[in-house]
Design a protein around this motif. Structure first.
Motif, PDB file in Angstrom:
ATOM      1  N   PHE A  82      23.023  -3.277  -0.186  1.00  0.00           N
ATOM      2  CA  PHE A  82      23.552  -3.341  -1.553  1.00  0.00           C
ATOM      3  C   PHE A  82      24.230  -2.017  -1.884  1.00  0.00           C
ATOM      4  N   PHE A  83      25.121  -2.052  -2.866  1.00  0.00           N
ATOM      5  CA  PHE A  83      25.799  -0.836  -3.324  1.00  0.00           C
ATOM      6  C   PHE A  83      25.089  -0.266  -4.545  1.00  0.00           C
ATOM      7  N   TYR A  84      24.968   1.065  -4.589  1.00  0.00           N
ATOM      8  CA  TYR A  84      24.440   1.767  -5.745  1.00  0.00           C
ATOM      9  C   TYR A  84      25.211   3.070  -5.862  1.00  0.00           C
ATOM     10  N   ASN A  85      25.844   3.305  -6.993  1.00  0.00           N
ATOM     11  CA  ASN A  85      26.652   4.507  -7.242  1.00  0.00           C
ATOM     12  C   ASN A  85      27.682   4.743  -6.141  1.00  0.00           C
ATOM     13  N   GLY A  86      28.297   3.671  -5.651  1.00  0.00           N
ATOM     14  CA  GLY A  86      29.353   3.791  -4.665  1.00  0.00           C
ATOM     15  C   GLY A  86      28.883   3.979  -3.234  1.00  0.00           C
ATOM     16  N   PHE A  87      27.579   3.947  -3.007  1.00  0.00           N
ATOM     17  CA  PHE A  87      27.019   4.092  -1.669  1.00  0.00           C
ATOM     18  C   PHE A  87      26.354   2.797  -1.244  1.00  0.00           C
ATOM     19  N   LEU A  88      26.478   2.501   0.048  1.00  0.00           N
ATOM     20  CA  LEU A  88      25.822   1.331   0.619  1.00  0.00           C
ATOM     21  C   LEU A  88      24.405   1.738   1.026  1.00  0.00           C
ATOM     22  N   TRP A  89      23.418   0.955   0.579  1.00  0.00           N
ATOM     23  CA  TRP A  89      22.013   1.213   0.863  1.00  0.00           C
ATOM     24  C   TRP A  89      21.417  -0.004   1.561  1.00  0.00           C
ATOM     25  N   ARG A  90      20.271   0.202   2.222  1.00  0.00           N
ATOM     26  CA  ARG A  90      19.540  -0.910   2.807  1.00  0.00           C
ATOM     27  C   ARG A  90      18.048  -0.703   2.621  1.00  0.00           C
ATOM     28  N   VAL A  91      17.320  -1.790   2.729  1.00  0.00           N
ATOM     29  CA  VAL A  91      15.864  -1.735   2.718  1.00  0.00           C
ATOM     30  C   VAL A  91      15.425  -1.658   4.174  1.00  0.00           C
ATOM     31  N   HIS A  92      14.665  -0.610   4.509  1.00  0.00           N
ATOM     32  CA  HIS A  92      14.176  -0.430   5.878  1.00  0.00           C
ATOM     33  C   HIS A  92      12.672  -0.233   5.817  1.00  0.00           C
ATOM     34  N   GLN A  93      11.930  -1.192   6.343  1.00  0.00           N
ATOM     35  CA  GLN A  93      10.470  -1.183   6.305  1.00  0.00           C
ATOM     36  C   GLN A  93       9.968  -0.946   4.888  1.00  0.00           C
ATOM     37  N   GLY A  94      10.588  -1.595   3.942  1.00  0.00           N
ATOM     38  CA  GLY A  94      10.183  -1.530   2.541  1.00  0.00           C
ATOM     39  C   GLY A  94      10.766  -0.365   1.758  1.00  0.00           C
ATOM     40  N   CYS A  95      11.340   0.629   2.446  1.00  0.00           N
ATOM     41  CA  CYS A  95      11.880   1.814   1.772  1.00  0.00           C
ATOM     42  C   CYS A  95      13.399   1.750   1.698  1.00  0.00           C
ATOM     43  N   LEU A  96      13.975   2.494   0.794  1.00  0.00           N
ATOM     44  CA  LEU A  96      15.423   2.501   0.594  1.00  0.00           C
ATOM     45  C   LEU A  96      16.043   3.682   1.333  1.00  0.00           C
ATOM     46  N   VAL A  97      17.042   3.381   2.166  1.00  0.00           N
ATOM     47  CA  VAL A  97      17.763   4.415   2.906  1.00  0.00           C
ATOM     48  C   VAL A  97      19.250   4.094   2.847  1.00  0.00           C
ATOM     49  N   PRO A  98      20.109   5.119   2.886  1.00  0.00           N
ATOM     50  CA  PRO A  98      21.546   4.851   2.852  1.00  0.00           C
ATOM     51  C   PRO A  98      22.002   4.165   4.134  1.00  0.00           C
ATOM     52  N   LEU A  99      22.892   3.229   3.992  1.00  0.00           N
ATOM     53  CA  LEU A  99      23.557   2.650   5.147  1.00  0.00           C
ATOM     54  C   LEU A  99      24.901   3.335   5.318  1.00  0.00           C
ATOM     55  N   SER A 100      25.279   4.128   4.339  1.00  0.00           N
ATOM     56  CA  SER A 100      26.495   4.921   4.441  1.00  0.00           C
ATOM     57  C   SER A 100      26.278   6.020   5.464  1.00  0.00           C
ATOM     58  N   MET A 101      27.346   6.637   5.904  1.00  0.00           N
ATOM     59  CA  MET A 101      27.265   7.641   6.960  1.00  0.00           C
ATOM     60  C   MET A 101      26.461   8.866   6.525  1.00  0.00           C
ATOM     61  N   PRO A 102      25.721   9.493   7.472  1.00  0.00           N
ATOM     62  CA  PRO A 102      24.838  10.599   7.100  1.00  0.00           C
ATOM     63  C   PRO A 102      25.562  11.846   6.617  1.00  0.00           C
ATOM     64  N   HIS A 103      26.847  12.002   6.950  1.00  0.00           N
ATOM     65  CA  HIS A 103      27.562  13.198   6.487  1.00  0.00           C
ATOM     66  C   HIS A 103      28.008  13.071   5.029  1.00  0.00           C
ATOM     67  N   LEU A 104      27.784  11.899   4.430  1.00  0.00           N
ATOM     68  CA  LEU A 104      28.101  11.699   3.020  1.00  0.00           C
ATOM     69  C   LEU A 104      26.816  11.761   2.211  1.00  0.00           C
ATOM     70  N   ASP A 105      26.734  12.680   1.282  1.00  0.00           N
ATOM     71  CA  ASP A 105      25.536  12.906   0.479  1.00  0.00           C
ATOM     72  C   ASP A 105      25.652  12.128  -0.827  1.00  0.00           C
ATOM     73  N   PRO A 106      24.748  11.159  -1.070  1.00  0.00           N
ATOM     74  CA  PRO A 106      24.832  10.406  -2.327  1.00  0.00           C
ATOM     75  C   PRO A 106      24.492  11.237  -3.555  1.00  0.00           C
ATOM     76  N   GLN A 107      23.919  12.418  -3.359  1.00  0.00           N
ATOM     77  CA  GLN A 107      23.596  13.353  -4.440  1.00  0.00           C
ATOM     78  C   GLN A 107      22.878  12.639  -5.591  1.00  0.00           C
TER      79      GLN A 107
END
Length: 197
Positions: A7-32
């Motif tokens: 899902f998208f949140y504040n312009g970043f793609l996120w995913r649920v991984h083992q119940g927790c939320l982690v970015p699916l966007s590239m690691p060099h981009l900081d969602p801040q």
């Protein structure tokens, strides 16, 4: 596991991984995320925590890391043993980009065979669950597959391509193909494509 709730949140793609939320966007981009944004995200997604990277590519060591390759893939520059394994695999297998339809048609057998190697609390997807997981992947997902001499798919990779980068999200290899170094050939061909071309 292939597939995820994205899902998208504040312009970043996120995913649920083992119940927790982690970015699916590239690691060099900081969602801040601010503390307030993080709490809002946790509350709305009913997750126990959210994790993201910041200060990417700093020299100091931390507890979390990524394997990054940002130089061209040059066969002659690879270690002698790696070159040997790639050559050996190339005698038996071919690698090519493939469509989502190809994964839907032939990927489940590969997934099921690869899953047999794992000792995990996660359950094997049914064919229907696998189909839904592949269909639900973001449109930025690209697939690559390894085929044996009979043109049977024996491995595939799910790659997220965005922001001038490619993230190898998951790879599935039949155990016998893995023993024949198919993963080395798969990485080599994908690296040539994404880094050289």
């Amino acid at each position: 596991m292939i597939g995820y709730d994205a899902f998208f949140y504040n312009g970043f793609l996120w995913r649920v991984h083992q119940g927790c939320l982690v970015p699916l966007s590239m690691p060099h981009l900081d969602p801040q995320l601010s503390n307030r944004d993080a709490k809002d995200l946790i509350r709305h997604r009913r997750a126990p925590m959210v994790r993201w990277e910041s200060h990417f590519d700093q020299a100091d060591c931390g507890a979390w890391w990524h394997v990054i390759k940002d130089k061209p893939e040059v066969f002659e520059n690879l270690e002698k043993k790696v070159r040997y394994m790639i050559r050996r695999a190339a005698k038996r297998f071919t690698v090519q980009a493939c469509s989502r339809d190809s994964i839907l048609r032939d990927g489940y057998a590969v997934y099921r065979s690869a899953f047999s190697r794992y000792k995990t609390f996660e359950s094997l997807y049914s064919a229907e669950e696998f189909y839904k997981a592949v269909m639900d992947l973001p449109q930025e997902t690209e697939f690559w597959a390894v085929f044996d001499s009979d043109l049977k798919m024996v491995a595939f990779s799910e790659n997220l391509v965005a922001n001038d980068a490619c993230f190898y999200v998951s790879m599935w290899l039949e155990p016998e193909a893995m023993k024949e170094f198919s993963a080395y050939l798969l990485f080599h061909e994908m690296n040539k494509y994404y880094l050289n071309e």
